[in-house]
Enzyme design. Structure first.
Site, short mmCIF file in Angstrom:
data_model
loop_
_atom_site.label_atom_id
_atom_site.label_comp_id
_atom_site.label_asym_id
_atom_site.label_seq_id
_atom_site.Cartn_x
_atom_site.Cartn_y
_atom_site.Cartn_z
N ASP A 9 0.82 -1.21 0.00
CA ASP A 9 0.00 0.00 0.00
C ASP A 9 0.85 1.26 0.00
O ASP A 9 0.41 2.31 -0.48
CB ASP A 9 -0.91 -0.01 1.24
CG ASP A 9 -1.70 1.28 1.39
OD1 ASP A 9 -2.46 1.61 0.48
OD2 ASP A 9 -1.53 1.96 2.42
N LEU B 141 -6.50 6.07 3.80
CA LEU B 141 -6.64 7.28 3.00
C LEU B 141 -5.44 7.55 2.10
O LEU B 141 -5.42 8.57 1.41
CB LEU B 141 -6.85 8.48 3.93
CG LEU B 141 -8.10 8.43 4.82
CD1 LEU B 141 -8.11 9.60 5.78
CD2 LEU B 141 -9.36 8.40 3.97
N ARG B 142 -4.45 6.67 2.11
CA ARG B 142 -3.27 6.92 1.28
C ARG B 142 -3.63 6.95 -0.20
O ARG B 142 -3.07 7.73 -0.97
CB ARG B 142 -2.20 5.86 1.56
CG ARG B 142 -0.91 6.09 0.77
CD ARG B 142 0.19 5.14 1.16
NE ARG B 142 0.78 5.50 2.44
CZ ARG B 142 0.68 4.77 3.54
NH1 ARG B 142 -0.02 3.66 3.52
NH2 ARG B 142 1.24 5.15 4.67
N ALA B 143 -4.56 6.10 -0.61
CA ALA B 143 -4.95 6.07 -2.02
C ALA B 143 -5.51 7.41 -2.47
O ALA B 143 -5.23 7.88 -3.58
CB ALA B 143 -5.98 4.97 -2.26
N VAL C 116 -2.49 9.88 -2.86
CA VAL C 116 -1.64 9.50 -3.99
C VAL C 116 -2.37 9.76 -5.31
O VAL C 116 -1.78 10.30 -6.27
CB VAL C 116 -1.23 8.02 -3.87
CG1 VAL C 116 -0.64 7.52 -5.18
CG2 VAL C 116 -0.24 7.83 -2.74
#
Length: 333
Positions: free
Chosen positions: A161, A242-244, A247
């Site tokens: 991830d 929430l990284r997606a 990014v």
């Protein structure tokens, strides 16, 4: 001599999706790098070297196999710190990659703590070394490119991830494309200088476009409309964390800069969706209402014109004849 020269990226046949993902990471290294998944022999290292040629520093560093943590982050000379009152730092791989590309082949075979370390520095752009109360910080902003062959092992989901974008190469080139790849490779091996000169104009145009996009990037806002659209799509894809979202938003902005635009449009969000969700999508649909219960069997039979379940015959009226008395057993004497 060909070992000292790089095959020009502008001459690479196909791999358009992978090239786009690499362009975006070169425009904004804060995206967090690109993970390339696929078998060997797909020109992954050639593309990674080609990206380095588009950057101002043109630095390409390969992480050595079996590299220790000290070799990666660098070392501190404690004797110099105590005797001379100053920190003497010996740079490692991360310092050498600053401003260029750090290429990690078979990243899935590295120890987890080293992968975690690389991703930390790639995201922050800073490497900090500490030892016995002595510390040293230095900038380490590079484009992280990792490759992996899933047949040789997977990355843990927590590490997977943290790679900004992922591209899966699993398709074979068509025969005509394969032949053209071989022809260009043979031409490069036969005379690298002539081949590079032949593609010089295209290569310079590609480098200018990348540099212009990097200069344009800070002026493109990370606007709420784009973020709301991305958040809705991440929710629909069942993405954890929430990284997606972050990014994806950064990659969409880099794509807008690559197009020469001044703001993020829907086409930018669409163009990078697969890169951002390839390793994060869980395919969990949002909660939905329960379907209504099936009607009773009798109602189903009536609704289907008298046909019930498979193999079941509809009820039919049977005519009754004259009533007949059944014989009675004689009474016992």
């Amino acid at each position: 001599m060909s070992d000292l020269l790089h095959f020009p990226l502008s001459a690479v046949v196909g791999s358009d999706e992978l090239k786009l993902a690499l362009y975006l990471a070169a425009i904004d290294p804060a995206i967090g790098g690109v993970l390339i998944e696929g078998p060997r022999g797909m020109a992954k290292s050639t593309l990674a070297r080609g990206i380095a040629d588009l950057l101002a520093e043109a630095t390409f560093v390969t992480l050595p196999l079996g590299a220790s943590e000290e070799r990666i982050v660098g070392t501190l000379d404690l004797d110099a710190a105590l005797g001379e009152g100053r920190v003497r730092f010996s740079p490692g791989v991360l310092a050498k990659a600053h401003g260029g590309v750090l290429y990690v082949d078979e990243v899935n075979l590295l120890p987890d703590h080293l992968v975690d370390l690389l991703l930390d520095v790639a995201a922050s752009g800073v490497n900090q070394v500490e030892r016995d109360g002595v510390s040293h910080r230095h900038p380490a902003r590079f484009v992280l490119i990792g490759t992996m062959n899933p047949e040789e092992g997977e990355l843990r989901p927590q590490l997977l991830d943290r790679f900004g974008l992922k591209v899966r190469q699993d398709g074979q080139p068509q025969p005509a494309e394969r032949a053209e790849i071989v022809r260009r490779r043979l031409a490069f091996d036969a005379d690298p200088h002539a081949f590079i000169a032949q593609w010089g104009d295209e290569q310079q145009a590609l480098a200018r476009r990348c540099q212009d996009a990097r200069a344009r990037l800070p002026g493109i806002p990370l606007d709420d409309a784009a973020l709301d659209d991305i958040a809705q799509r991440c929710f629909a894809a069942g993405v954890d964390g929430l990284r997606a979202d972050l990014v994806w938003l950064r990659a969409a902005r880099a794509h807008a800069a690559w197009r020469g635009a001044e703001r993020i449009e829907t086409e930018d969000i669409d163009a990078v969706e697969d890169f951002a969700l390839a390793h994060r999508r869980t395919h969990r649909p949002p909660p939905a209402a329960q379907p209504p219960q099936a009607p009773p069997a009798a109602s189903q039979s009536q609704a289907s014109g008298g046909e019930g379940q498979w193999g079941e015959l509809p009820a039919q009226a049977v005519p009754m004849g004259e009533r007949r008395e059944l014989p009675r057993w004689p009474k016992k004497p």
